[in-house]
Design a protein around this motif. Structure first.
Motif, PDB file in Angstrom:
ATOM      1  N   VAL A  69       0.931  -1.287  -0.063  1.00  0.00           N
ATOM      2  CA  VAL A  69      -0.006  -0.170  -0.018  1.00  0.00           C
ATOM      3  C   VAL A  69       1.088   1.233   0.234  1.00  0.00           C
ATOM      4  CG1 VAL A  69      -1.846  -1.142   1.450  1.00  0.00           C
ATOM      5  CG2 VAL A  69       0.029   0.011   2.498  1.00  0.00           C
ATOM      6  N   ILE A  70       0.275   2.212  -0.319  1.00  0.00           N
ATOM      7  CA  ILE A  70       1.029   3.777  -0.169  1.00  0.00           C
ATOM      8  C   ILE A  70       0.001   4.616   0.518  1.00  0.00           C
ATOM      9  CG2 ILE A  70      -0.025   4.496  -2.453  1.00  0.00           C
ATOM     10  CD1 ILE A  70       2.697   5.673  -2.867  1.00  0.00           C
ATOM     11  N   SER A  71       0.840   5.613   1.233  1.00  0.00           N
ATOM     12  CA  SER A  71      -0.060   6.534   2.023  1.00  0.00           C
ATOM     13  C   SER A  71      -0.638   7.362   1.120  1.00  0.00           C
ATOM     14  CB  SER A  71       0.947   7.257   3.023  1.00  0.00           C
ATOM     15  OG  SER A  71      -0.001   8.185   3.777  1.00  0.00           O
ATOM     16  N   LEU A  72      -1.865   7.881   1.488  1.00  0.00           N
ATOM     17  CA  LEU A  72      -2.450   9.042   0.810  1.00  0.00           C
ATOM     18  C   LEU A  72      -2.347  10.357   1.645  1.00  0.00           C
ATOM     19  CD1 LEU A  72      -5.682   7.249  -0.747  1.00  0.00           C
ATOM     20  CD2 LEU A  72      -3.448   7.940  -1.902  1.00  0.00           C
ATOM     21  N   ASN A  73      -1.756  10.320   2.921  1.00  0.00           N
ATOM     22  CA  ASN A  73      -1.323  11.368   3.466  1.00  0.00           C
ATOM     23  C   ASN A  73      -0.629  12.318   2.999  1.00  0.00           C
ATOM     24  OD1 ASN A  73       0.181  12.646   6.143  1.00  0.00           O
ATOM     25  ND2 ASN A  73      -1.855  12.425   6.780  1.00  0.00           N
ATOM     26  N   GLU A  74      -0.616  13.594   2.923  1.00  0.00           N
ATOM     27  CA  GLU A  74       0.581  14.506   2.097  1.00  0.00           C
ATOM     28  C   GLU A  74       1.643  14.673   2.953  1.00  0.00           C
ATOM     29  OE1 GLU A  74       0.515  19.116   0.269  1.00  0.00           O
ATOM     30  OE2 GLU A  74      -1.309  18.269   1.085  1.00  0.00           O
ATOM     31  N   THR A  75       1.372  14.806   4.349  1.00  0.00           N
ATOM     32  CA  THR A  75       2.699  14.993   5.191  1.00  0.00           C
ATOM     33  C   THR A  75       3.642  13.659   5.021  1.00  0.00           C
ATOM     34  OG1 THR A  75       1.533  16.382   6.447  1.00  0.00           O
ATOM     35  CG2 THR A  75       3.554  15.513   7.250  1.00  0.00           C
ATOM     36  N   GLU A  76       3.062  12.650   5.036  1.00  0.00           N
ATOM     37  CA  GLU A  76       3.881  11.298   4.989  1.00  0.00           C
ATOM     38  C   GLU A  76       4.527  11.139   3.503  1.00  0.00           C
ATOM     39  OE1 GLU A  76       2.006   7.888   6.025  1.00  0.00           O
ATOM     40  OE2 GLU A  76       1.393   8.581   8.125  1.00  0.00           O
ATOM     41  N   ARG A  77       3.823  11.640   2.704  1.00  0.00           N
ATOM     42  CA  ARG A  77       4.552  11.485   1.368  1.00  0.00           C
ATOM     43  C   ARG A  77       5.487  12.637   1.051  1.00  0.00           C
ATOM     44  NH1 ARG A  77       0.703   8.680  -2.188  1.00  0.00           N
ATOM     45  NH2 ARG A  77       1.917   9.212  -4.187  1.00  0.00           N
ATOM     46  N   ARG A  78       5.256  13.527   1.644  1.00  0.00           N
ATOM     47  CA  ARG A  78       6.437  14.848   1.374  1.00  0.00           C
ATOM     48  C   ARG A  78       7.604  14.458   2.133  1.00  0.00           C
ATOM     49  NH1 ARG A  78       5.023  19.147  -1.727  1.00  0.00           N
ATOM     50  NH2 ARG A  78       2.867  19.723  -1.437  1.00  0.00           N
ATOM     51  N   ASN A  79       7.141  13.858   3.192  1.00  0.00           N
ATOM     52  CA  ASN A  79       8.696  13.401   4.085  1.00  0.00           C
ATOM     53  C   ASN A  79       9.287  12.191   3.151  1.00  0.00           C
ATOM     54  OD1 ASN A  79       7.931  14.927   6.269  1.00  0.00           O
ATOM     55  ND2 ASN A  79       6.820  13.376   7.408  1.00  0.00           N
ATOM     56  N   GLU A  80       8.959  11.588   2.753  1.00  0.00           N
ATOM     57  CA  GLU A  80       9.298  10.569   1.946  1.00  0.00           C
ATOM     58  C   GLU A  80      10.134  11.023   0.555  1.00  0.00           C
ATOM     59  OE1 GLU A  80       6.289   7.758   0.512  1.00  0.00           O
ATOM     60  OE2 GLU A  80       6.005   6.919   2.207  1.00  0.00           O
ATOM     61  N   MET A  81       9.400  12.256   0.142  1.00  0.00           N
ATOM     62  CA  MET A  81       9.986  12.890  -1.101  1.00  0.00           C
ATOM     63  C   MET A  81      11.201  13.639  -0.480  1.00  0.00           C
ATOM     64  SD  MET A  81       7.198  14.792  -3.254  1.00  0.00           S
ATOM     65  CE  MET A  81       8.306  15.742  -4.009  1.00  0.00           C
ATOM     66  N   THR A  82      11.343  14.252   0.738  1.00  0.00           N
ATOM     67  CA  THR A  82      12.304  14.783   1.253  1.00  0.00           C
ATOM     68  C   THR A  82      13.386  13.988   1.621  1.00  0.00           C
ATOM     69  OG1 THR A  82      10.734  16.389   2.183  1.00  0.00           O
ATOM     70  CG2 THR A  82      12.818  16.310   3.081  1.00  0.00           C
ATOM     71  N   ALA A  83      13.417  12.702   2.007  1.00  0.00           N
ATOM     72  CA  ALA A  83      14.216  11.702   2.275  1.00  0.00           C
ATOM     73  C   ALA A  83      14.963  11.406   0.962  1.00  0.00           C
ATOM     74  CB  ALA A  83      13.688  10.733   3.129  1.00  0.00           C
ATOM     75  N   LEU A  84      14.267  11.133   0.152  1.00  0.00           N
ATOM     76  CA  LEU A  84      14.703  10.898  -1.269  1.00  0.00           C
ATOM     77  C   LEU A  84      15.493  12.051  -2.052  1.00  0.00           C
ATOM     78  CD1 LEU A  84      15.174   8.793  -3.849  1.00  0.00           C
ATOM     79  CD2 LEU A  84      12.929   9.741  -4.491  1.00  0.00           C
ATOM     80  N   ALA A  85      15.003  13.127  -1.686  1.00  0.00           N
ATOM     81  CA  ALA A  85      15.700  14.313  -2.502  1.00  0.00           C
ATOM     82  C   ALA A  85      17.016  14.442  -1.811  1.00  0.00           C
ATOM     83  CB  ALA A  85      14.833  15.562  -2.158  1.00  0.00           C
ATOM     84  N   ASN A  86      16.887  14.229  -0.385  1.00  0.00           N
ATOM     85  CA  ASN A  86      18.287  14.600   0.385  1.00  0.00           C
ATOM     86  C   ASN A  86      19.427  13.380  -0.201  1.00  0.00           C
ATOM     87  OD1 ASN A  86      17.402  16.779   1.853  1.00  0.00           O
ATOM     88  ND2 ASN A  86      16.771  15.424   3.613  1.00  0.00           N
TER      89      ASN A  86
END
Length: 699
Positions: A613-630
């Protein structure tokens, strides 16, 4: 039966799409009499000549039904449980339908499917007007293929609400505004909805026959007329046309690429991005409007006889839909598909202060122009002939070793696999075949001496199948070279193509072709590549998913087997070098930043696949994006710009053509760390063999 000209590759048929039609009730499609006759004739051949015949009975009927439904609705997101219950009444009657030449069952199922697509997309478009709350904790299932069918409209609407919400969130995270997101997704769902209106009876029949044939054997298949033509083109690497790669974009047939030296490119009248809005035949034939017409239909209008004229009504790339257009004339010619042909490059390898050159030959398929060969054309096109020429050129360029790159080569001509092997081993057995009667025949190459006697490496991955596996296995069994990469696909069966019209003595094409499994091949050491594939001598990481790619992913694959070895003489030279090659490989890659990053990416991709599954919570998804971007930013600082593209939430036809081409070019130009390391392994092989030769002549 002698089957040197058998087909042993993997061939995928992709259905084209077309859009921009007015919304209305989906068409009710019905089977044609010639389709029912073709299915019944196919059943006769499958029952008599298949390598492992499967009786067309109630048990097979049930399997066909299950495969057909899975092909239509793999994620169980269109049909309701009530639909499935209705279909299951006929689950054991498909065999009778085929024998009785009555295909109403699969067509009635497809008609329900078409209506359900319209229903689901109508709901998806309406959901866009409601808006979404991305602060709640909610998950979206990434795969539902093993989940129960939705019981009610409420359940299936909730599934699609989450699907739309996920699509919206992806675009939102990519920085799109709400208005842009709504327009993009509304157009996306409308396109899916409108595709229903372009389906034809042939599409339904092709889907049903695929379910039938693959229920007998994973690599048995049926080709309608259009699919047969595409198959022939893929084997002879040529066609007659204008030399343009076409793509559907927003209802327009759009020029994506001009083939160098083709009529379109030489005319100077066409450019990438131009749209074809009409096609006319000959110098004065009426121009037929093709806006909103299926891409495959437009392609058939443009192809034709050599030296004939085709007229195209062109809307230039920079012109709006209602802008000025022009009509041009082109003379059709034979077009060579060089992108699918063998090609070479030379990689310099420097290690331990020694510079070496490794010639890399990339072979996408084992192609052969069967028709030209049958006609006695001395210059007919084939993979082994092209590779022989490239080996001659590499000799002249004094390379130290040769790497044959067979990654994602799904196979092709059996004869070409044998002839290509001969270029490296000379005269000797290459592969053994066992037919349905149990008779074993040894296939050999008769080349008096190899075209290349120097160091050899073969680079394979999970997509290397059939003919690729025959070649790699023979090189390995003879000890002729080192096999590098991932375990291969594991396809150890031989197919032949039966022209059903020829069998029925039809004067005009009606029935299509049947690709039928007729034998199993075995290595010269007696083992088979079936199911297990070729195990590399030196393993490299890969990005493929063995659960979905490979013979083991099929529920009806033949088991592994073994027969007596053929009479051949193996060299122990390469085997003796493997411990040193492995040690040098490990020492090199542990300090190779690019290689280690590839290992990290492969591990990350595997972890993503295992997520259900994948989260549909924006905060959680943004945190995942930030970790990948870093992580990517740290890489960029570490090695002068080693980048990965971020998810923009768009599908290919939703980007501009220039953006699509830029992404494609970036992928082509990305560092190929696996090829680089494989070349280094071949360079090590060359050095160690040279050292061994020097030691052997010392007094």
């Amino acid at each position: 039966m002698r089957i040197r000209t058998g087909f042993i590759g993997l061939f995928l048929l992709l259905a084209p799409s077309a859009y921009s039609l007015e919304l209305r009730s989906p068409p009710v499609l019905s089977p044609l009499q010639n389709q029912a006759e073709a299915a019944q004739l196919s059943a006769q051949f499958l029952g008599r000549y298949a390598y492992k015949p499967v009786p067309l009975d109630d048990a097979l009927s049930a399997k066909i039904m299950d495969r057909y439904l899975k092909a239509l609705d793999p994620d169980r997101s269109f049909f309701l449980k009530a639909d499935i219950d209705t279909f299951m009444v006929d689950r054991t009657r498909i065999d009778d339908a085929i024998i009785g030449e009555d295909l109403k069952i699969p067509f009635s199922i497809f008609n329900v499917y078409s209506q359900r697509v319209v229903d689901r997309m109508t709901f998806a478009r309406s959901a866009l007007k409601q808006g979404f709350d991305f602060s709640v904790q909610e998950d979206y299932p990434l795969s539902r293929e093993d989940e129960p069918w939705p019981q009610s409209e409420t359940q299936i609407h909730d599934l699609w609400r989450k699907s739309v919400k996920n699509d919206w969130l992806r675009l939102k995270l990519a920085g799109q505004s709400d208005a842009t997101i709504r327009n993009t997704l509304d157009k996306r769902y409308e396109n899916i909805q409108q595709r229903v209106y372009t389906y034809k009876s042939d599409d339904v029949f092709q889907s049903f026959m695929a379910a039938y044939t693959t229920s007998v054997d994973p690599h048995t298949d049926y080709f309608g007329a259009a699919a047969s033509a595409d198959f022939d083109i893929s084997m002879k690497l040529s066609l007659v046309g204008i030399g343009a790669v076409l793509q559907e974009r927003d209802g327009y047939t759009t020029i994506r690429e001009l083939v160098p030296g083709g009529p379109a490119q030489l005319s100077g009248q066409l450019a990438v991005g131009d749209r074809i809005i009409g096609v006319g035949q000959d110098k004065d034939g009426a121009v037929k409007e093709v806006v909103g017409i299926r891409l495959d239909e437009v392609v058939q209008l443009i192809r034709g006889e050599k030296d004939s004229v085709v007229r195209l009504d062109i809307l230039p790339a920079e012109t709006a839909g209602n802008g000025t257009h022009r009509v041009i004339s082109l003379v059709r010619d034979k077009i060579s598909l060089e992108k699918q042909a063998a090609k070479k490059t030379i990689l310099p390898v420097e290690d331990r202060g020694v510079a070496r050159k490794v010639g890399v030959i990339t072979l996408p398929a084992f192609y052969e122009d069967f028709e030209a060969r049958r006609k006695g054309d001395k210059d007919y096109r084939s993979a082994s002939r092209d590779v022989a020429k490239l080996l001659g050129e590499l000799k002249q360029e004094n390379v130290d070793g040769v790497l044959i790159d067979l990654r994602d080569n799904g196979g092709g001509s059996l004869a070409e696999a044998i002839d290509l092997t001969g270029l490296f081993i000379g005269k000797g057995p290459v592969v053994q075949q066992r037919d349905a009667t149990g008779r074993v025949e040894v296939e050999s190459d008769n080349l008096s001496k190899p075209a290349w006697a120097g160091p050899v490496g073969v680079l394979i991955n999970r997509g290397s199948a059939s003919a690729s596996e025959i070649f790699a296995a023979a090189i390995q069994d003879y000890g002729r070279g080192v096999i590098i990469g991932e375990p291969s696909f594991g396809k150890g069966t031989v197919q032949t193509v039966i022209d059903l019209d020829q069998a029925a003595h039809n004067s005009t094409p009606k029935f299509g072709q049947l690709k039928l499994t007729i034998a199993q091949f075995f290595r010269v050491d007696g083992g088979t590549t079936q199911l297990r594939g070729v195990t590399p001598d030196i393993s490299l990481p890969g990005l493929s998913d063995p659960k979905t790619l490979g013979e083991a992913s099929y529920d009806n694959a033949l088991p592994w087997a073994k027969i007596k070895p053929a009479k051949y003489t193996a060299s122990g030279k390469t085997a003796a070098l493997l411990p040193q090659l492995q040690s040098r490989h490990e020492d090199r890659v542990k300090n190779d930043r690019d290689f280690q990053r590839f290992v990290e990416d492969a591990a990350e991709l595997k972890a993503q696949r295992e997520k259900r599954v994948i989260s549909l919570n924006e905060t959680e998804r943004r945190n995942e994006m930030t970790a990948l971007a870093n992580r990517l930013k740290a890489r960029e600082q570490a090695d002068d710009g080693f980048l990965r593209s971020e998810d923009d939430g768009l599908q290919a036809n939703e980007r501009s053509l220039s953006a699509d081409l830029a992404i494609e070019n970036a992928r082509k130009n990305a560092k190929d760390v696996l090829r680089t390391e494989a070349a280094s392994i071949v360079a090590d092989e060359a050095e160690l063999l040279a050292s061994g030769r020097k030691a052997s002549v010392r007094p």
